[in-house]
Design an enzyme around this catalytic site. Structure first.
Site, PDB file in Angstrom:
ATOM      1  N   HIS A   4      -6.166 -55.683 -25.909  1.00 40.22           N
ATOM      2  CA  HIS A   4      -6.647 -55.508 -24.549  1.00 40.22           C
ATOM      3  C   HIS A   4      -5.945 -53.757 -24.135  1.00 40.22           C
ATOM      4  O   HIS A   4      -5.204 -54.176 -23.105  1.00 40.22           O
ATOM      5  CB  HIS A   4      -6.424 -56.554 -23.418  1.00 40.22           C
ATOM      6  CG  HIS A   4      -7.402 -56.364 -22.307  1.00 40.22           C
ATOM      7  ND1 HIS A   4      -8.011 -57.332 -21.685  1.00 40.22           N
ATOM      8  CD2 HIS A   4      -8.040 -55.289 -21.739  1.00 40.22           C
ATOM      9  CE1 HIS A   4      -8.813 -57.085 -20.571  1.00 40.22           C
ATOM     10  NE2 HIS A   4      -8.962 -55.646 -20.949  1.00 40.22           N
ATOM     11  N   ILE A   5      -6.069 -53.078 -24.692  1.00 33.49           N
ATOM     12  CA  ILE A   5      -5.403 -51.828 -24.369  1.00 33.49           C
ATOM     13  C   ILE A   5      -6.087 -50.708 -24.318  1.00 33.49           C
ATOM     14  O   ILE A   5      -5.984 -49.410 -24.560  1.00 33.49           O
ATOM     15  CB  ILE A   5      -4.419 -51.309 -25.605  1.00 33.49           C
ATOM     16  CG1 ILE A   5      -5.245 -51.172 -26.990  1.00 33.49           C
ATOM     17  CG2 ILE A   5      -3.354 -52.482 -26.044  1.00 33.49           C
ATOM     18  CD1 ILE A   5      -4.228 -50.626 -28.180  1.00 33.49           C
ATOM     19  N   ASP A  46     -11.117 -55.729 -28.542  1.00 35.46           N
ATOM     20  CA  ASP A  46     -10.083 -55.433 -27.927  1.00 35.46           C
ATOM     21  C   ASP A  46      -9.905 -56.374 -26.705  1.00 35.46           C
ATOM     22  O   ASP A  46      -8.961 -56.375 -25.954  1.00 35.46           O
ATOM     23  CB  ASP A  46     -10.256 -54.043 -27.269  1.00 35.46           C
ATOM     24  CG  ASP A  46      -8.921 -53.658 -26.482  1.00 35.46           C
ATOM     25  OD1 ASP A  46      -7.871 -53.583 -26.905  1.00 35.46           O
ATOM     26  OD2 ASP A  46      -9.174 -53.034 -25.105  1.00 35.46           O
ATOM     27  N   ARG A  69     -20.918 -45.418 -17.704  1.00 35.85           N
ATOM     28  CA  ARG A  69     -19.940 -44.061 -18.135  1.00 35.85           C
ATOM     29  C   ARG A  69     -19.336 -44.212 -19.368  1.00 35.85           C
ATOM     30  O   ARG A  69     -19.450 -43.142 -20.000  1.00 35.85           O
ATOM     31  CB  ARG A  69     -19.072 -43.863 -16.848  1.00 35.85           C
ATOM     32  CG  ARG A  69     -19.675 -43.845 -15.548  1.00 35.85           C
ATOM     33  CD  ARG A  69     -18.412 -43.564 -14.478  1.00 35.85           C
ATOM     34  NE  ARG A  69     -17.518 -44.548 -14.522  1.00 35.85           N
ATOM     35  CZ  ARG A  69     -17.710 -45.638 -14.249  1.00 35.85           C
ATOM     36  NH1 ARG A  69     -18.533 -46.188 -13.305  1.00 35.85           N
ATOM     37  NH2 ARG A  69     -16.391 -46.717 -14.166  1.00 35.85           N
ATOM     38  N   ILE A  70     -18.786 -45.268 -19.516  1.00 34.46           N
ATOM     39  CA  ILE A  70     -17.926 -45.262 -21.001  1.00 34.46           C
ATOM     40  C   ILE A  70     -19.082 -45.380 -22.075  1.00 34.46           C
ATOM     41  O   ILE A  70     -18.644 -44.911 -23.182  1.00 34.46           O
ATOM     42  CB  ILE A  70     -17.142 -46.510 -21.073  1.00 34.46           C
ATOM     43  CG1 ILE A  70     -16.144 -46.432 -19.731  1.00 34.46           C
ATOM     44  CG2 ILE A  70     -16.314 -46.846 -22.426  1.00 34.46           C
ATOM     45  CD1 ILE A  70     -15.118 -47.697 -19.653  1.00 34.46           C
ATOM     46  N   GLU A  82      -6.305 -64.607 -23.095  1.00 33.74           N
ATOM     47  CA  GLU A  82      -5.635 -63.572 -23.585  1.00 33.74           C
ATOM     48  C   GLU A  82      -4.249 -63.969 -22.814  1.00 33.74           C
ATOM     49  O   GLU A  82      -3.910 -64.464 -21.778  1.00 33.74           O
ATOM     50  CB  GLU A  82      -6.091 -62.447 -22.685  1.00 33.74           C
ATOM     51  CG  GLU A  82      -7.381 -61.871 -23.353  1.00 33.74           C
ATOM     52  CD  GLU A  82      -7.880 -60.452 -22.749  1.00 33.74           C
ATOM     53  OE1 GLU A  82      -7.158 -59.797 -22.078  1.00 33.74           O
ATOM     54  OE2 GLU A  82      -8.813 -60.128 -23.237  1.00 33.74           O
ATOM     55  N   ARG A 126     -15.546 -57.641 -21.986  1.00 33.18           N
ATOM     56  CA  ARG A 126     -14.782 -59.013 -21.617  1.00 33.18           C
ATOM     57  C   ARG A 126     -14.997 -60.015 -22.680  1.00 33.18           C
ATOM     58  O   ARG A 126     -15.936 -59.953 -23.213  1.00 33.18           O
ATOM     59  CB  ARG A 126     -15.076 -59.221 -20.300  1.00 33.18           C
ATOM     60  CG  ARG A 126     -14.401 -58.607 -18.989  1.00 33.18           C
ATOM     61  CD  ARG A 126     -13.268 -58.469 -19.099  1.00 33.18           C
ATOM     62  NE  ARG A 126     -12.744 -57.867 -17.605  1.00 33.18           N
ATOM     63  CZ  ARG A 126     -12.278 -56.520 -17.654  1.00 33.18           C
ATOM     64  NH1 ARG A 126     -12.497 -55.876 -18.964  1.00 33.18           N
ATOM     65  NH2 ARG A 126     -11.983 -56.045 -16.458  1.00 33.18           N
ATOM     66  N   SER A 167      -7.509 -48.916 -21.944  1.00 28.18           N
ATOM     67  CA  SER A 167      -6.708 -47.890 -21.055  1.00 28.18           C
ATOM     68  C   SER A 167      -5.477 -47.380 -21.365  1.00 28.18           C
ATOM     69  O   SER A 167      -4.765 -46.604 -20.589  1.00 28.18           O
ATOM     70  CB  SER A 167      -7.204 -48.145 -19.446  1.00 28.18           C
ATOM     71  OG  SER A 167      -6.283 -49.282 -19.047  1.00 28.18           O
TER      72      SER A 167
END
Length: 323
Positions: free
Chosen positions: A288-289, A264, A158-159, A269, A240, A291
């Site tokens: 890791h932003i 990202d 989807r993305i 992390e 990931r 969303s």
């Protein structure tokens, strides 16, 4: 009168989600000032019908003997910290939050494409450090064009399709993709071409990673894969961290074997303070932003709570993860 199901929240949620939850379930929220130890969590899960456990690793051993537990909900799309098959074998459903973050993540990924190609983050720092002076040759500030170039999307879900939409409609880019199955809608709408990974790597100006982390995709982009990319290519990872062999990527960037990377997500992390990425000019970094907008995170929390409520009540949630 029947009592409400009991649920546990390992972290706070927005007031709108909490209001909905309170109408259907009784709940407790973990004190965020204390670390949630595994033994504490195991004891809690034995006493509830459902739990919101975003960010916690959960397997069969953790839920063994939790006869009351029906559902575990995570306010994420990815679920690599969970084992849905093992949980299902213990009679516990796992739910996630697809769909609600697709546009927001695609926005960020395209922002990384633009920033990495035109060196926006790097040159921002260049100015802040007072390094922009008269006499600086303009060629020292050159980046890469994005319009009408070739983008290769590894993982056309989807993305991936949202990224393809931005690439084709906004920038007139050529679309290659690598996926387990054909995406006929993307092929028709964006003239996307399904290719093998090696072909995608060798032909793409921008390689965007949007695959889930599995045994098959861990270190999918390794030294051999990086060697197949153009020296002018940009690698963008929104999947990931472990999809990329960071050691191999660092070496490729240091040797200018590819133009750059825009990332990202990372293997560790937050990034360790001595990580080579932190001093490299040809890397664009975000923490890791994907969303991370207020509206999207609230929508994800609400979706996670709706799944939690349904599962705790013995109903089938909308977003059950299949093993």
């Amino acid at each position: 009168m029947l009592s409400k199901p009991k649920v546990f929240l390992a972290h706070p949620v927005p007031e709108s989600a909490l209001t909905y939850l309170s109408q259907h379930c009784s709940y407790t929220i973990w004190d965020q000032h204390k670390p949630l130890q595994k033994d504490d969590l195991r004891n809690i899960l034995k006493q509830v019908d459902g739990a919101l456990l975003t960010g916690h690793a959960v397997d069969a051993a953790l839920v063994e003997g939790c006869d009351q537990l029906k559902v575990i909900s995570t306010a994420t799309v990815g679920y690599d910290k969970f084992d849905p098959i093992e949980l299902a074998n213990e009679g516990v459903l796992l739910t996630n939050t697809p769909y609600v973050l697709d546009e927001t993540v695609a926005d960020l990924l395209f922002g990384l494409i633009l920033s990495g190609a035109r060196r926006i983050a790097e040159l921002h720092t260049h100015i802040q450090k007072g390094e922009w002076r008269k006499g600086t040759p303009s060629s020292a500030l050159f980046g890469q064009d994005v319009h009408e170039k070739t983008i290769g999307i590894v993982g056309m879900g989807r993305i991936g399709e949202k990224i393809a939409h931005r690439a084709k409609e906004g920038f007139g880019m050529n679309i290659l993709y690598h996926n387990r199955s054909h995406r006929p809608e993307a092929e028709k709408r964006y003239n996307a071409e399904k290719v093998e990974l090696d072909d995608l790597l060798s032909r793409s100006d921008f390689v965007v990673l949007m695959v889930p982390l599995t045994d098959e995709t861990k270190h999918l982009i390794d030294k051999e894969a990086l060697c197949k990319m153009k020296s002018s290519a940009l690698l963008i990872n929104g999947a990931r961290g472990s999809v990329v062999d960071e050691k191999a990527l660092i070496e490729a960037l240091q040797n200018n074997e590819i133009f750059g990377a825009a990332l990202d997500v990372f293997e560790t992390e937050p990034l360790p303070q001595d990580h080579p990425f932190l001093t490299m000019k040809n890397v664009t970094l975000t923490p890791h932003i994907g969303s991370a907008t207020a509206a999207t995170r609230e929508a994800m929390a609400m979706r996670a709570i709706e799944n939690l409520v349904a599962g705790a009540k013995g109903e089938t949630p909308t977003d059950v993860v299949k093993g």
